[in-house]
Design a protein around this motif. Structure first.
Motif, PDB file in Angstrom:
ATOM      1  N   PRO A  72       0.673  -1.438   0.153  1.00 60.93           N
ATOM      2  CA  PRO A  72      -0.580   0.497  -0.255  1.00 60.93           C
ATOM      3  C   PRO A  72       0.885   1.436  -0.135  1.00 60.93           C
ATOM      4  O   PRO A  72       0.864   2.618  -0.663  1.00 60.93           O
ATOM      5  N   GLU A  73       1.641   1.274   0.203  1.00 64.66           N
ATOM      6  CA  GLU A  73       2.790   2.167   0.559  1.00 64.66           C
ATOM      7  C   GLU A  73       3.494   3.021  -0.610  1.00 64.66           C
ATOM      8  O   GLU A  73       3.753   4.339  -0.991  1.00 64.66           O
ATOM      9  N   GLU A  74       3.676   1.650  -1.510  1.00 71.76           N
ATOM     10  CA  GLU A  74       3.899   2.223  -3.099  1.00 71.76           C
ATOM     11  C   GLU A  74       4.369   0.775  -3.889  1.00 71.76           C
ATOM     12  O   GLU A  74       4.423  -0.178  -4.077  1.00 71.76           O
ATOM     13  N   ASP A  75       2.896   1.101  -4.499  1.00 71.50           N
ATOM     14  CA  ASP A  75       2.356  -0.092  -5.183  1.00 71.50           C
ATOM     15  C   ASP A  75       3.968  -0.541  -6.763  1.00 71.50           C
ATOM     16  O   ASP A  75       3.898   0.758  -7.152  1.00 71.50           O
ATOM     17  N   VAL A  76       3.999  -1.406  -6.393  1.00 72.48           N
ATOM     18  CA  VAL A  76       4.887  -1.762  -7.566  1.00 72.48           C
ATOM     19  C   VAL A  76       4.055  -1.808  -9.180  1.00 72.48           C
ATOM     20  O   VAL A  76       5.103  -1.727  -9.877  1.00 72.48           O
ATOM     21  N   MET A  77       3.395  -2.813  -8.761  1.00 78.85           N
ATOM     22  CA  MET A  77       2.038  -2.643  -9.990  1.00 78.85           C
ATOM     23  C   MET A  77       1.028  -1.884 -10.138  1.00 78.85           C
ATOM     24  O   MET A  77       0.598  -1.615  -9.535  1.00 78.85           O
ATOM     25  N   GLU A  78       1.095  -1.711 -11.550  1.00 80.61           N
ATOM     26  CA  GLU A  78      -0.514  -0.635 -12.090  1.00 80.61           C
ATOM     27  C   GLU A  78      -0.354  -0.972 -13.183  1.00 80.61           C
ATOM     28  O   GLU A  78       0.726  -0.412 -13.894  1.00 80.61           O
ATOM     29  N   ILE A  79      -1.322  -1.391 -13.939  1.00 80.30           N
ATOM     30  CA  ILE A  79      -1.670  -1.962 -15.086  1.00 80.30           C
ATOM     31  C   ILE A  79      -3.927  -1.115 -15.633  1.00 80.30           C
ATOM     32  O   ILE A  79      -3.902  -1.137 -14.831  1.00 80.30           O
ATOM     33  N   HIS A  80      -3.209  -0.385 -16.281  1.00 81.05           N
ATOM     34  CA  HIS A  80      -4.263   0.560 -16.792  1.00 81.05           C
ATOM     35  C   HIS A  80      -4.579   0.061 -18.407  1.00 81.05           C
ATOM     36  O   HIS A  80      -4.103   0.038 -18.672  1.00 81.05           O
ATOM     37  N   PHE A  81      -6.355  -0.156 -18.340  1.00 83.05           N
ATOM     38  CA  PHE A  81      -6.672  -0.226 -19.547  1.00 83.05           C
ATOM     39  C   PHE A  81      -7.787   0.148 -19.660  1.00 83.05           C
ATOM     40  O   PHE A  81      -8.823   1.087 -19.326  1.00 83.05           O
ATOM     41  N   ILE A  82      -7.417   0.880 -21.005  1.00 88.60           N
ATOM     42  CA  ILE A  82      -8.764   1.968 -21.897  1.00 88.60           C
ATOM     43  C   ILE A  82      -9.528   1.371 -22.751  1.00 88.60           C
ATOM     44  O   ILE A  82      -8.474   1.240 -24.571  1.00 88.60           O
ATOM     45  N   GLU A  83     -10.472   1.403 -22.625  1.00 89.10           N
ATOM     46  CA  GLU A  83     -11.130   1.459 -24.148  1.00 89.10           C
ATOM     47  C   GLU A  83     -11.865   2.090 -24.971  1.00 89.10           C
ATOM     48  O   GLU A  83     -12.758   2.615 -24.567  1.00 89.10           O
ATOM     49  N   ILE A  84     -11.147   2.682 -25.719  1.00 88.71           N
ATOM     50  CA  ILE A  84     -11.620   3.663 -26.646  1.00 88.71           C
ATOM     51  C   ILE A  84     -13.426   3.457 -27.674  1.00 88.71           C
ATOM     52  O   ILE A  84     -13.749   4.491 -27.260  1.00 88.71           O
ATOM     53  N   ASN A  85     -13.297   1.914 -27.592  1.00 88.97           N
ATOM     54  CA  ASN A  85     -15.166   2.387 -28.541  1.00 88.97           C
ATOM     55  C   ASN A  85     -15.961   2.277 -27.175  1.00 88.97           C
ATOM     56  O   ASN A  85     -16.665   2.361 -27.529  1.00 88.97           O
ATOM     57  N   LYS A  86     -15.707   1.648 -25.999  1.00 83.96           N
ATOM     58  CA  LYS A  86     -16.658   1.883 -24.756  1.00 83.96           C
ATOM     59  C   LYS A  86     -16.314   3.502 -24.398  1.00 83.96           C
ATOM     60  O   LYS A  86     -18.139   3.911 -24.449  1.00 83.96           O
ATOM     61  N   PHE A  87     -15.874   4.233 -25.016  1.00 81.45           N
ATOM     62  CA  PHE A  87     -15.530   5.731 -24.329  1.00 81.45           C
ATOM     63  C   PHE A  87     -16.063   6.503 -25.373  1.00 81.45           C
ATOM     64  O   PHE A  87     -17.397   7.202 -25.018  1.00 81.45           O
ATOM     65  N   ILE A  88     -16.194   5.720 -26.218  1.00 78.77           N
ATOM     66  CA  ILE A  88     -17.128   6.764 -27.736  1.00 78.77           C
ATOM     67  C   ILE A  88     -18.516   6.445 -27.454  1.00 78.77           C
ATOM     68  O   ILE A  88     -19.152   7.733 -27.916  1.00 78.77           O
ATOM     69  N   SER A  89     -18.802   5.433 -27.270  1.00 77.31           N
ATOM     70  CA  SER A  89     -20.152   5.123 -26.794  1.00 77.31           C
ATOM     71  C   SER A  89     -20.730   5.655 -25.112  1.00 77.31           C
ATOM     72  O   SER A  89     -21.740   6.604 -25.793  1.00 77.31           O
TER      73      SER A  89
END
Length: 351
Positions: A160-177
Motif C-alpha cells: 500500500p505504501e508504494e505500489d510496484v505494479m499498476e496496469i491500466h486498460f482504456i477501451e476507446i470503443n466504450k469511451f466513444i459510446s
C-alpha cells in the motif's frame, strides 16, 4: 480564437492516433514532451506533489539478452523524475493476447531496473497503460480500468505504501459510446479531452467524427496543451515522409488483422470439415458395427427358429410313421391340428 485557425487541413487528412506510428509521433517525441507529461498525468490522475513534471524517453526494446530471447518493442517507455517507469501501448486490432502481453512487458520493465549491486528495495514502481480500440472486459461498463496487486478476501494491497505494479486498460470503443450517450463531461475531466483526441479519427473505416472535432475545437480555445496537440497533429498529418510511413503502417496492421481473421475462419472451417468427416466415419463405423451385430443376432435368431421348425417337422414325420394319432402328437409337441395335418398331407415346414 478564430475557428478557421484551428485547422488548416481537411478533417479526413488527420492521422488516426490509434495507429502506433501516429501515436508515437505525437506522444513519443522529445519535442512534444510537454504534451506527453500532460497526457500521463491525466491518465494517472496525478495532482499536486505527485504530478509528473519531467520524463526521460528510454529505448523501446526489452529482452534480447540471449540469442533466443523474445524482443519486445514498446510504443512509449519513459522514466519520471521520481524514477518510476511508465510504458504506454496503443493497440488498434485485437489479437486476443493483450493481458498476457501486458504482464510480460511489465515483468521485463520491472526486471530491467535491477543492476549489479542494487538491492530489491530500490526497485521503482512500474506502470503500464494500454489504450485499446476494442473491448477487453465485456461484463464491465467502465472504459478505464486500473489493476493492482490485491489480497483475495480483504482486498488489501500487497504494497500500500508504494505500489510496484499498476496496469491500466482504456477501451476507446466504450469511451466513444459513453460520450455519444452524453455520459461524459470533457470540461470536468482532462482525460476525456485526450481520449476524444484519440477517438476522433477511425482509420480502419476511413471515418472522422465531426461532432468530436467540434467539441475539441471549443475545448482547445481554453486548453493550450490541447491546442498544441492539434498543431502537432496537423503537422505530422501533412508531412510527405510521415504520410507514407503512416499509410504503410496502417496497411500492415489491417493486413495482419485480415490474416488473423482469415486464419480463424479457416481454422473453424477446417475444424468443421474434420468434425463432419470424423463424425461421418464414426457414424459409418458404428452403423456397420451395429448393423453387423444386429444382422448376426437376427441371423442367429432366424437360424435357430428355422432349425427348431425343421426339428419339429422331422419329429412329426417320425411320429406319423409310427402311426401315432394326431391327438397324441398335439399333446406331445404342443402343435395345432392344422400344423400337423399340413405336415402330414403336404409335407411343408411349419410357419
Amino acid at each position: 480564437m478564430n475557428r478557421k485557425a484551428m485547422r488548416r487541413i481537411p478533417l479526413e487528412k488527420f492521422f488516426d492516433l490509434k495507429v502506433d506510428f501516429a501515436f508515437k509521433q505525437m506522444f513519443g517525441n522529445e519535442k512534444n514532451k510537454k504534451i506527453t507529461v500532460v497526457f500521463l498525468n491525466a491518465v494517472l490522475k496525478l495532482t499536486g506533489r505527485d504530478t509528473i513534471k519531467e520524463v526521460t524517453f528510454l529505448k523501446h526494446e526489452l529482452g534480447g539478452e540471449y540469442q533466443d530471447d523474445k524482443q519486445s518493442r514498446l510504443d512509449i517507455l519513459v522514466k519520471t523524475q521520481n524514477g518510476d517507469f511508465i510504458n504506454v501501448e496503443i493497440q488498434l486490432s485485437n489479437q486476443h493476447d493483450m493481458t498476457k502481453r501486458t504482464l510480460y512487458y511489465w515483468a521485463k520493465m520491472y526486471e530491467s531496473q535491477l543492476v549489479r549491486g542494487m538491492g530489491y528495495s530500490e526497485l521503482r514502481p512500474t506502470i503500464t497503460i494500454n489504450i485499446c480500440n476494442f473491448t477487453m472486459f465485456k461484463d464491465n461498463k467502465n472504459y478505464h480500468n486500473t489493476f493492482h496487486l490485491y489480497e483475495d478476501t480483504t482486498l488489501s494491497r500487497l504494497m500500500p505504501e508504494e505500489d510496484v505494479m499498476e496496469i491500466h486498460f482504456i477501451e476507446i470503443n466504450k469511451f466513444i459510446s459513453l460520450w455519444y450517450e452524453g455520459k461524459l463531461n470533457a470540461l470536468e475531466d482532462l482525460l476525456i479531452r485526450w481520449l476524444l483526441l484519440l477517438g476522433m479519427v477511425d482509420g480502419r473505416n476511413k471515418k472522422v467524427y465531426a461532432e468530436i472535432y467540434r467539441e475539441l475545437e471549443e475545448l482547445a480555445m481554453k486548453d493550450e496543451n490541447l491546442r498544441a496537440a492539434f498543431d502537432t497533429w496537423e503537422e505530422i498529418s501533412q508531412s510527405p515522409e510521415t504520410i507514407l510511413a503512416y499509410q504503410s503502417r496502417l496497411k500492415y496492421i489491417l493486413d495482419e488483422e485480415a490474416r488473423y481473421i482469415d486464419g480463424i475462419n479457416k481454422g473453424r472451417e477446417q475444424g468443421k470439415a474434420e468434425g463432419m468427416k470424423e463424425g461421418l466415419e464414426q457414424g459409418l463405423e458404428q452403423g456397420l458395427e451395429q448393423g453387423l451385430e444386429q444382422g448376426l443376432e437376427q441371423g442367429l435368431e432366424q437360424g435357430l427358429e428355422q432349425g427348431r421348425k425343421q426339428e419339429q417337422i422331422e419329429l412329426v414325420k417320425k411320429l406319423l410313421q409310427r402311426h401315432e394319432t394326431v391327438e397324441e402328437i398335439m399333446d406331445l409337441l404342443g402343435l395345432s391340428r392344422e400344423e400337423i395335418e399340413r405336415i402330414k398331407s403336404l409335407n411343408l415346414p411349419l410357419e
